[in-house]
Design an enzyme around this catalytic site. Structure first.
Site, PDB file in Angstrom:
ATOM      1  N   GLU A  53      -6.719  -4.261  -8.922  1.00 59.05           N
ATOM      2  CA  GLU A  53      -5.413  -4.766  -8.487  1.00 59.05           C
ATOM      3  C   GLU A  53      -5.483  -6.265  -8.149  1.00 59.05           C
ATOM      4  O   GLU A  53      -4.564  -7.025  -8.465  1.00 59.05           O
ATOM      5  CB  GLU A  53      -4.940  -3.969  -7.273  1.00 59.05           C
ATOM      6  N   HIS A  59       0.833  -1.212   0.000  1.00 56.69           N
ATOM      7  CA  HIS A  59       0.000   0.000   0.000  1.00 56.69           C
ATOM      8  C   HIS A  59       0.866   1.261   0.000  1.00 56.69           C
ATOM      9  O   HIS A  59       1.826   1.384   0.774  1.00 56.69           O
ATOM     10  CB  HIS A  59      -0.888   0.015   1.239  1.00 56.69           C
ATOM     11  N   HIS A  62     -10.054   2.363  -6.414  1.00 55.95           N
ATOM     12  CA  HIS A  62      -9.019   2.830  -7.343  1.00 55.95           C
ATOM     13  C   HIS A  62      -8.250   1.627  -7.873  1.00 55.95           C
ATOM     14  O   HIS A  62      -8.364   0.518  -7.362  1.00 55.95           O
ATOM     15  CB  HIS A  62      -8.066   3.818  -6.659  1.00 55.95           C
TER      16      HIS A  62
HETATM   17 ZN   LIG Z   1      -3.740   0.598  -1.013  1.00 58.44          ZN
END
Ligand SMILES: [Zn+2]
Length: 175
Positions: free
Chosen positions: A155, A81, A137
């Site tokens: 992701e 992250h 996102h």
């Molecule tokens: Zn993240």
């Protein structure tokens, strides 16, 4: 003859006592960690970032503990992250190997190769554009959409594709 029998017994006892450790790769993002519900918890400049880091570390430790409860394991944890320096390494289960910082060609899956038995994604989040997705996102945030063979993915989908391409199954995901 007796000696040979003893030797064989010793070897078989040894193999029962020390089964081959399972080799697990964990990629941990932050937005999807349990208890995280505000942007201030996932930004290093946010007022609640310390809480976010603690929750993230605790969730990794919970998963690691569960893996070790099944037997011996070798576990690689990749911080995935932001600047990828979020986990509190001093509170991380000392049995894991930990990769931090974001200078990694493979980013969220840095360190994953075909030698692993399984992949775990935790703390993952909704992809870019997902309706009502919390902090939805993909990647840096400038990506508006990502498609793999005609299927839109985030992701998690992208990293699952990578794991599959090298033959390592995703055994636990959360996004
Ligand atoms: Zn993240």
């Amino acid at each position: 003859m007796k000696k040979l029998l003893f030797l064989l017994l010793s070897i078989s006892t040894l193999s029962f006592a020390q089964p081959k450790p399972v080799k697990i790769f964990i990629s941990v993002d932050m937005e999807g960690i349990g208890g995280i519900g505000t942007p201030a918890m996932v930004s290093s400049s946010g007022k609640d970032y310390a809480t976010g880091r603690k929750l993230m570390t605790e969730e990794v430790n919970t998963v690691v503990k569960a893996i070790f409860q099944t037997g011996p394991a070798t576990i690689l944890v990749n911080d995935s992250h932001g600047d990828m320096q979020n986990l509190l390494h001093t509170e991380l289960d000392p049995r894991v190997e930990y990769i931090q910082s974001n200078i990694k060609p493979l980013g969220m899956v840095q360190g994953l190769d075909a030698s692993f038995d399984g992949v775990i994604f935790i703390g993952y989040h909704a992809m870019a554009g997902a309706e009502n997705g919390f902090l939805a996102h993909t990647g840096s945030g400038v990506v508006k959409g990502l498609w793999l063979n005609g299927t839109e993915v985030g992701e998690g989908g992208l990293n699952t594709f990578f794991a599959g391409s090298i033959g390592v199954p995703v055994i636990l995901t959360k996004w």
